[in-house]
Design a protein around this motif. Structure first.
Motif, PDB file in Angstrom:
ATOM      1  N   GLY A 100       0.819  -1.228   0.000  1.00  0.00           N
ATOM      2  CA  GLY A 100       0.000   0.000   0.000  1.00  0.00           C
ATOM      3  C   GLY A 100       0.840   1.260   0.000  1.00  0.00           C
ATOM      4  N   LEU A 101       0.883   1.960   1.109  1.00  0.00           N
ATOM      5  CA  LEU A 101       1.496   3.288   1.168  1.00  0.00           C
ATOM      6  C   LEU A 101       3.017   3.281   0.982  1.00  0.00           C
ATOM      7  CD1 LEU A 101      -0.517   4.552   4.259  1.00  0.00           C
ATOM      8  CD2 LEU A 101      -0.998   4.993   1.847  1.00  0.00           C
ATOM      9  N   LYS A 102       3.665   2.210   1.358  1.00  0.00           N
ATOM     10  CA  LYS A 102       5.126   2.055   1.218  1.00  0.00           C
ATOM     11  C   LYS A 102       5.902   3.252   1.792  1.00  0.00           C
ATOM     12  CE  LYS A 102       5.065   1.042  -3.263  1.00  0.00           C
ATOM     13  NZ  LYS A 102       3.648   0.854  -3.594  1.00  0.00           N
ATOM     14  N   ARG A 103       5.657   3.542   3.050  1.00  0.00           N
ATOM     15  CA  ARG A 103       6.338   4.686   3.677  1.00  0.00           C
ATOM     16  C   ARG A 103       7.815   4.385   3.905  1.00  0.00           C
ATOM     17  NH1 ARG A 103       1.672   5.453   7.307  1.00  0.00           N
ATOM     18  NH2 ARG A 103       0.496   7.177   6.431  1.00  0.00           N
ATOM     19  N   PHE A 104       8.679   5.369   3.646  1.00  0.00           N
ATOM     20  CA  PHE A 104      10.113   5.229   3.948  1.00  0.00           C
ATOM     21  C   PHE A 104      10.319   5.476   5.440  1.00  0.00           C
ATOM     22  CE2 PHE A 104      10.555   5.522  -0.552  1.00  0.00           C
ATOM     23  CZ  PHE A 104      11.724   4.853  -0.830  1.00  0.00           C
ATOM     24  N   GLU A 105      10.276   4.421   6.215  1.00  0.00           N
ATOM     25  CA  GLU A 105      10.460   4.551   7.661  1.00  0.00           C
ATOM     26  C   GLU A 105      11.153   3.302   8.173  1.00  0.00           C
ATOM     27  OE1 GLU A 105       6.250   6.849   8.689  1.00  0.00           O
ATOM     28  OE2 GLU A 105       6.444   4.706   9.047  1.00  0.00           O
ATOM     29  N   GLY A 106      12.033   3.483   9.120  1.00  0.00           N
ATOM     30  CA  GLY A 106      12.675   2.317   9.720  1.00  0.00           C
ATOM     31  C   GLY A 106      13.413   2.743  10.975  1.00  0.00           C
ATOM     32  N   LEU A 107      13.939   1.774  11.711  1.00  0.00           N
ATOM     33  CA  LEU A 107      14.650   2.083  12.957  1.00  0.00           C
ATOM     34  C   LEU A 107      16.019   2.683  12.647  1.00  0.00           C
ATOM     35  CD1 LEU A 107      13.956  -1.269  14.857  1.00  0.00           C
ATOM     36  CD2 LEU A 107      12.882   0.955  15.325  1.00  0.00           C
ATOM     37  N   ALA A 108      16.532   3.505  13.576  1.00  0.00           N
ATOM     38  CA  ALA A 108      17.905   4.004  13.472  1.00  0.00           C
ATOM     39  C   ALA A 108      18.849   2.853  13.858  1.00  0.00           C
ATOM     40  CB  ALA A 108      18.082   5.182  14.419  1.00  0.00           C
ATOM     41  N   TRP A 109      20.144   3.022  13.549  1.00  0.00           N
ATOM     42  CA  TRP A 109      21.066   1.902  13.716  1.00  0.00           C
ATOM     43  C   TRP A 109      21.115   1.306  15.133  1.00  0.00           C
ATOM     44  CZ3 TRP A 109      22.450  -2.193  11.717  1.00  0.00           C
ATOM     45  CH2 TRP A 109      23.496  -2.946  12.257  1.00  0.00           C
ATOM     46  N   PRO A 110      21.193   2.107  16.209  1.00  0.00           N
ATOM     47  CA  PRO A 110      21.320   1.448  17.524  1.00  0.00           C
ATOM     48  C   PRO A 110      20.148   0.505  17.814  1.00  0.00           C
ATOM     49  CG  PRO A 110      21.732   3.806  17.712  1.00  0.00           C
ATOM     50  CD  PRO A 110      21.247   3.570  16.323  1.00  0.00           C
ATOM     51  N   GLU A 111      18.916   0.916  17.444  1.00  0.00           N
ATOM     52  CA  GLU A 111      17.751   0.039  17.671  1.00  0.00           C
ATOM     53  C   GLU A 111      17.783  -1.178  16.741  1.00  0.00           C
ATOM     54  OE1 GLU A 111      17.100   3.460  17.336  1.00  0.00           O
ATOM     55  OE2 GLU A 111      17.079   3.646  19.531  1.00  0.00           O
ATOM     56  N   ARG A 112      18.243  -0.945  15.514  1.00  0.00           N
ATOM     57  CA  ARG A 112      18.289  -2.083  14.574  1.00  0.00           C
ATOM     58  C   ARG A 112      19.289  -3.122  15.059  1.00  0.00           C
ATOM     59  NH1 ARG A 112      17.228  -1.041   8.362  1.00  0.00           N
ATOM     60  NH2 ARG A 112      16.446   1.072   8.557  1.00  0.00           N
ATOM     61  N   GLU A 113      20.425  -2.631  15.544  1.00  0.00           N
ATOM     62  CA  GLU A 113      21.437  -3.566  16.023  1.00  0.00           C
ATOM     63  C   GLU A 113      20.868  -4.363  17.190  1.00  0.00           C
ATOM     64  OE1 GLU A 113      24.976  -1.804  17.620  1.00  0.00           O
ATOM     65  OE2 GLU A 113      26.201  -3.459  16.821  1.00  0.00           O
ATOM     66  N   ARG A 114      20.158  -3.640  18.080  1.00  0.00           N
ATOM     67  CA  ARG A 114      19.555  -4.311  19.234  1.00  0.00           C
ATOM     68  C   ARG A 114      18.539  -5.358  18.760  1.00  0.00           C
ATOM     69  NH1 ARG A 114      15.575  -2.297  23.194  1.00  0.00           N
ATOM     70  NH2 ARG A 114      15.471  -4.100  24.562  1.00  0.00           N
ATOM     71  N   HIS A 285       4.590 -19.450  16.396  1.00  0.00           N
ATOM     72  CA  HIS A 285       5.108 -20.514  17.267  1.00  0.00           C
ATOM     73  C   HIS A 285       6.582 -20.803  16.989  1.00  0.00           C
ATOM     74  CE1 HIS A 285       1.276 -21.414  19.167  1.00  0.00           C
ATOM     75  NE2 HIS A 285       0.726 -21.243  17.982  1.00  0.00           N
ATOM     76  N   THR A 286       6.925 -21.041  15.724  1.00  0.00           N
ATOM     77  CA  THR A 286       8.347 -21.249  15.417  1.00  0.00           C
ATOM     78  C   THR A 286       8.892 -20.156  14.499  1.00  0.00           C
ATOM     79  OG1 THR A 286       7.842 -22.682  13.533  1.00  0.00           O
ATOM     80  CG2 THR A 286       8.203 -23.772  15.660  1.00  0.00           C
ATOM     81  N   PHE A 287       8.010 -19.324  13.946  1.00  0.00           N
ATOM     82  CA  PHE A 287       8.507 -18.173  13.188  1.00  0.00           C
ATOM     83  C   PHE A 287       7.634 -16.955  13.445  1.00  0.00           C
ATOM     84  CE2 PHE A 287       5.576 -17.436   9.696  1.00  0.00           C
ATOM     85  CZ  PHE A 287       4.949 -18.671   9.501  1.00  0.00           C
ATOM     86  N   PHE A 288       8.169 -15.790  13.103  1.00  0.00           N
ATOM     87  CA  PHE A 288       7.415 -14.545  13.273  1.00  0.00           C
ATOM     88  C   PHE A 288       7.953 -13.519  12.283  1.00  0.00           C
ATOM     89  CE2 PHE A 288      10.691 -12.187  15.644  1.00  0.00           C
ATOM     90  CZ  PHE A 288      11.453 -13.216  16.185  1.00  0.00           C
ATOM     91  N   HIS A 289       7.243 -12.406  12.233  1.00  0.00           N
ATOM     92  CA  HIS A 289       7.598 -11.329  11.311  1.00  0.00           C
ATOM     93  C   HIS A 289       7.918 -10.072  12.115  1.00  0.00           C
ATOM     94  CE1 HIS A 289       7.529  -8.699   7.850  1.00  0.00           C
ATOM     95  NE2 HIS A 289       6.614  -7.944   8.427  1.00  0.00           N
ATOM     96  N   VAL A 290       8.861  -9.266  11.630  1.00  0.00           N
ATOM     97  CA  VAL A 290       9.167  -7.995  12.293  1.00  0.00           C
ATOM     98  C   VAL A 290       9.062  -6.874  11.263  1.00  0.00           C
ATOM     99  CG1 VAL A 290      10.838  -6.721  13.680  1.00  0.00           C
ATOM    100  CG2 VAL A 290      10.829  -9.208  13.746  1.00  0.00           C
ATOM    101  N   ASP A 291       8.315  -5.820  11.595  1.00  0.00           N
ATOM    102  CA  ASP A 291       8.137  -4.716  10.644  1.00  0.00           C
ATOM    103  C   ASP A 291       9.256  -3.676  10.840  1.00  0.00           C
ATOM    104  OD1 ASP A 291       7.498  -2.926  12.677  1.00  0.00           O
ATOM    105  OD2 ASP A 291       5.420  -2.624  12.053  1.00  0.00           O
ATOM    106  N   PRO A 292       9.266  -2.607  10.027  1.00  0.00           N
ATOM    107  CA  PRO A 292      10.383  -1.651  10.102  1.00  0.00           C
ATOM    108  C   PRO A 292      10.527  -0.966  11.467  1.00  0.00           C
ATOM    109  CG  PRO A 292       9.172  -1.351   8.067  1.00  0.00           C
ATOM    110  CD  PRO A 292       8.384  -2.330   8.877  1.00  0.00           C
ATOM    111  N   HIS A 293       9.484  -1.002  12.284  1.00  0.00           N
ATOM    112  CA  HIS A 293       9.564  -0.359  13.599  1.00  0.00           C
ATOM    113  C   HIS A 293       9.900  -1.348  14.717  1.00  0.00           C
ATOM    114  CE1 HIS A 293       8.133   3.294  11.791  1.00  0.00           C
ATOM    115  NE2 HIS A 293       7.243   2.551  11.144  1.00  0.00           N
ATOM    116  N   GLY A 294      10.231  -2.571  14.348  1.00  0.00           N
ATOM    117  CA  GLY A 294      10.585  -3.568  15.364  1.00  0.00           C
ATOM    118  C   GLY A 294       9.376  -4.189  16.029  1.00  0.00           C
ATOM    119  N   MET A 295       8.209  -4.112  15.357  1.00  0.00           N
ATOM    120  CA  MET A 295       6.996  -4.714  15.902  1.00  0.00           C
ATOM    121  C   MET A 295       6.900  -6.156  15.408  1.00  0.00           C
ATOM    122  SD  MET A 295       6.034  -2.046  17.479  1.00  0.00           S
ATOM    123  CE  MET A 295       4.457  -2.520  18.157  1.00  0.00           C
ATOM    124  N   ALA A 296       6.841  -7.100  16.340  1.00  0.00           N
ATOM    125  CA  ALA A 296       6.769  -8.514  15.961  1.00  0.00           C
ATOM    126  C   ALA A 296       5.320  -8.943  15.852  1.00  0.00           C
ATOM    127  CB  ALA A 296       7.478  -9.368  17.010  1.00  0.00           C
TER     128      ALA A 296
END
Ligand code: SF4
Ligand code: SF4
Length: 375
Positions: A100-114, A285-296
């Motif tokens: 859909g909207l395809k917003r350019f958004e994502g975590l900054a590096w320290p959060e991504r590394e975490r 249960h054995t897999f999950f998805h994570v979005d650009p904001h770190g929401m599982a």
């Protein structure tokens, strides 16, 4: 840089070799022996060297284990696979795109590394990097490199437009992924640029595909068939055959992740395929998805409810199994449906189709597919 990953995997213990297929299954006592050898800074035991020589034809005898392998710890969480959407932004605007909207958004590096360390601690061995277009994300190289160093087997879903980039090619050839799946949107400039709504897209894809093939990267093609390119299916298949790259057709278009219907008119009615009966899945249960904001979330389709891994850390995942069970339960108009046993549409996908007010034939057996979608 490591050549092997030694890791727990569901109820087993395995040795994997990034960039190569196959694996060696270990009994618990041999996994424990390797954990100890690595902790002591010791050399690779002869039985492992023999197995690697047989399995992958290279010699590791006498080498320090720490130098050639990442030895992963047991995880109490038991997740082994995940998908991580680096960024929903994309350089294309495909007519069928479910984002859909395809917003350019994502975590900054320290959060991504975490986040990557949280995925490691959750037990994730197989990680799919996706987007949007993951390779246009400004932190793609850092994310890929860190996930690789943490001992994950990496797959990438891409439109291929950046595969000729020297920095990306260098990283992928020295730190080999398990697989790169390139979406293909046409066999000619007219259909490819038409579907992606970007001039020059076919040229960028062709350059990327040629470079990645020449570099010997492990490629697969996902041939996306819509109204715009359905007349080129055979040419698209021939493109894969000529390069000796395995390919498959992707033919059923979905509503957007927000339940938007704007993608559905792109469906090629001729190619609409009846889905195989849905017999349950291990999402949450054995897999999950994570979005650009770190929401599982349990997967890319069932995105709500979700859990903030950045706020809650790996322990937040304990709620995911319960969320999965409730999302997969037949509800609404599907409650008590006599055709449930042969239904090919999982409940979260049904919910998106309903939100999009899609014709019943697009997802439900109570209508004959082709007439209604065509109408
Ligand atoms: S390339 Fe993929 S992410 Fe980008 S617009 Fe097309 S379908 Fe969407
Ligand atoms: S066949 Fe239709 S009503 Fe029955 S479970 Fe599937 S989507 Fe729901």
């Amino acid at each position: 840089m490591h050549e092997l990953i030694i890791t727990p995997f569901l109820d087993d213990y395995v040795v994997l070799c990034p960039g190569n297929h196959g694996g060696l299954r270990l009994p618990l006592h041999q996994y424990r022996e390797l954990v100890q050898v690595a902790a002591d800074g010791g050399r690779c035991p002869p039985w492992l060297a023999d197995a690697v020589r047989q399995g992958w034809q290279f010699d590791i005898s006498g080498r320090p284990l720490n130098e050639l392998a990442v030895v992963r710890d047991e995880s109490p969480h038991g997740y082994v696979r995940a998908t991580y959407e680096l960024n929903l932004g994309c350089n294309y605007d495909c007519e069928h795109c479910y984002l859909g909207l395809k917003r350019f958004e994502g975590l900054a590096w320290p959060e991504r590394e975490r986040l990557l360390y949280i995925l490691r601690d959750a037990g994730v061995v197989w990680l799919q990097l996706t987007g949007g277009e993951p390779m246009i994300d400004k932190l793609f190289l850092d994310v890929y490199g860190t996930a690789y160093e943490l001992g994950m087997m990496l797959t990438i879903l891409t439109n291929g437009s950046r595969l000729a980039n020297p920095k990306i090619l260098e990283l992928l050839t020295t730190h080999r992924p398990h697989e790169i799946t390139i979406s293909v949107y046409g066999a000619t400039e007219a259909s490819y640029d038409g579907l992606t709504r970007r001039r020059g897209a076919f040229k960028a894809f062709s350059r990327g595909l040629a470079s990645a093939h020449e570099a010997g990267l492990p490629l697969k093609l996902s041939l996306i068939i819509t109204k715009t390119n359905a007349h080129e299916v055979e040419q698209m298949q021939a493109m894969g055959d000529a390069l000796g790259i395995p390919h498959h057709l992707y033919v059923n278009m979905s509503p957007t992740i927000y339940g938007g219907a704007e993608t559905l008119p792109s469906q090629s009615v001729e190619y609409l395929r009846k889905r195989k009966p849905f017999t349950g899945c291990n999402a949450g249960h054995t897999f999950f998805h994570v979005d650009p904001h770190g929401m599982a979330s349990i997967c890319k389709i069932g995105r709500d409810p979700n859990i903030s891994l950045i706020e809650e850390g790996v322990d937040g995942l304990v709620r995911l199994g319960e969320i999965a069970d409730s999302l997969l339960l037949r509800q609404g108009g599907c409650t008590g449906c006599g055709l449930q046993g042969t239904c090919g549409t999982c409940m979260p996908l049904v919910q998106l189709y309903r939100k999009a007010k899609a014709p019943l034939a697009a997802y439900c057996q109570h209508r004959e597919p082709r007439e209604e979608v065509a109408g």
